[in-house]
Design an enzyme around this catalytic site. Structure first.
Site, PDB file in Angstrom:
ATOM      1  N   ASP A  74      27.437 -27.956  -3.962  1.00  0.00           N
ATOM      2  CA  ASP A  74      27.789 -27.874  -5.593  1.00  0.00           C
ATOM      3  C   ASP A  74      26.848 -29.193  -6.151  1.00  0.00           C
ATOM      4  OD1 ASP A  74      29.496 -26.007  -5.638  1.00  0.00           O
ATOM      5  OD2 ASP A  74      31.533 -27.307  -5.369  1.00  0.00           O
ATOM      6  N   LYS A 127      26.280 -25.632 -10.659  1.00  0.00           N
ATOM      7  CA  LYS A 127      26.198 -25.157 -12.206  1.00  0.00           C
ATOM      8  C   LYS A 127      25.383 -26.521 -12.815  1.00  0.00           C
ATOM      9  CE  LYS A 127      29.717 -24.944 -14.785  1.00  0.00           C
ATOM     10  NZ  LYS A 127      30.791 -24.140 -15.440  1.00  0.00           N
ATOM     11  N   MET A 180      36.911 -33.393 -16.292  1.00  0.00           N
ATOM     12  CA  MET A 180      36.378 -32.536 -17.183  1.00  0.00           C
ATOM     13  C   MET A 180      36.579 -32.572 -18.640  1.00  0.00           C
ATOM     14  SD  MET A 180      36.355 -29.538 -14.487  1.00  0.00           S
ATOM     15  CE  MET A 180      37.842 -29.951 -13.881  1.00  0.00           C
TER      16      MET A 180
END
Ligand SMILES: C[S@@+](CC[C@H](N)C(=O)[O-])C[C@H]1O[C@@H](n2cnc3c(N)ncnc32)[C@H](O)[C@@H]1O
Length: 238
Positions: free
Chosen positions: A35, A57, A168
């Site tokens: 990741d 991402k 987040m």
């Protein structure tokens, strides 16, 4: 014979914080599926002969959908004996490790989990402290978009835990801090934002529930960052 998929936690970024078992598996891996937020020195430990597949991402580039990542892991386990699925922090803390483990088990693939130090545990504060914090909550500021109703009850957390470690949380920081204050947490409650924790470019910003959003905007702090709320933040400022 199918191989084993090892769900390995890479820790927060500092290569010294990777487990010995994680390092050994990176050296033995035939394929590593990794990741974003896995630091370059940790990627450098991967067996040079191993195939590498990036599925993370980055801004403007979307990650593979979760179902496709699980499918990829199943395909690789049918091809190789030692498959490493390398994830930032700990695979089971906001890392979708649970979904991948379940998908692999359903497909009859052997899975082993190697925990990592979650970024929220590497912020450099005592998250609990006998004098100021008897409880700590790890919470996401960004729930899965497919969820129909929010499950994070910020008003309850405002009063129900001494220390909040918010993953987040940067995009919704204004809403989160407002919800905590509406829930009864004092605007003067200290807050620290730790950006790129344990990476060479780590930065910290101190404020309060009432001020932190403006300070973050002025200083241009962006993800990845951890937001720590609670009296423990004062301990580091002394
Ligand atoms: C998808 S979650 C993955 C969490 C990871 N599984 C863990 O246990 O740390 C990604 C979020 O973790 C936080 N994060 C991960 N690494 C970080 C770091 N080195 N410094 C600050 N925050 C980090 C940020 O809030 C980021 O948006």
């Amino acid at each position: 014979m199918t191989g084993t998929v090892y769900l390995v936690g890479a820790g927060p970024g500092d290569p010294g914080l990777l487990t010995l078992k994680g390092k050994m598996l990176l050296e033995l891996a035939e394929v590593v599926i990794y990741d974003a937020l896995v630091s370059p020195p940790i990627l450098a430990m991967i067996n040079p002969q191993a195939e590498r597949v990036f599925v993370g991402k980055y801004r403007g580039w979307h990650s593979l959908p979760q179902a496709q990542i699980t499918e990829l892991l199943v395909t690789k386990a049918r091809e190789y004996q030692t498959v490493v699925r390398l994830k930032a922090g700990d695979p089971f803390i906001f890392g979708r490790g649970g979904e991948e483990e379940a998908g692999l088990q359903e497909a009859g693939i052997a899975v082993q989990v190697v925990p990592g130090i979650s970024a929220g545990l590497a912020v450099g504060f005592p998250l609990t402290h006998r004098q100021v914090s008897s409880s700590v909550v790890l919470v996401t500021g960004h729930e899965a978009v497919e969820k129909s109703e929010a499950s994070v009850n910020w008003a309850a957390l405002a009063q129900g835990a001494d220390t909040l470690v918010i993953y987040m949380g940067m995009h919704r920081l204004a809403q989160i801090t407002a919800a905590l204050m509406r829930g009864g947490r004092a605007g003067e409650t200290p807050v620290c934002v730790v950006q790129w924790g344990t990476w060479p470019q780590e930065r910290r910003l101190f404020g309060t529930l009432a001020t932190i959003h403006d300070l973050v905007t002025q200083a241009g702090f962006t993800a990845p960052a951890m937001v720590v709320v609670g009296e423990v933040v004062r301990l580091q400022r002394l």
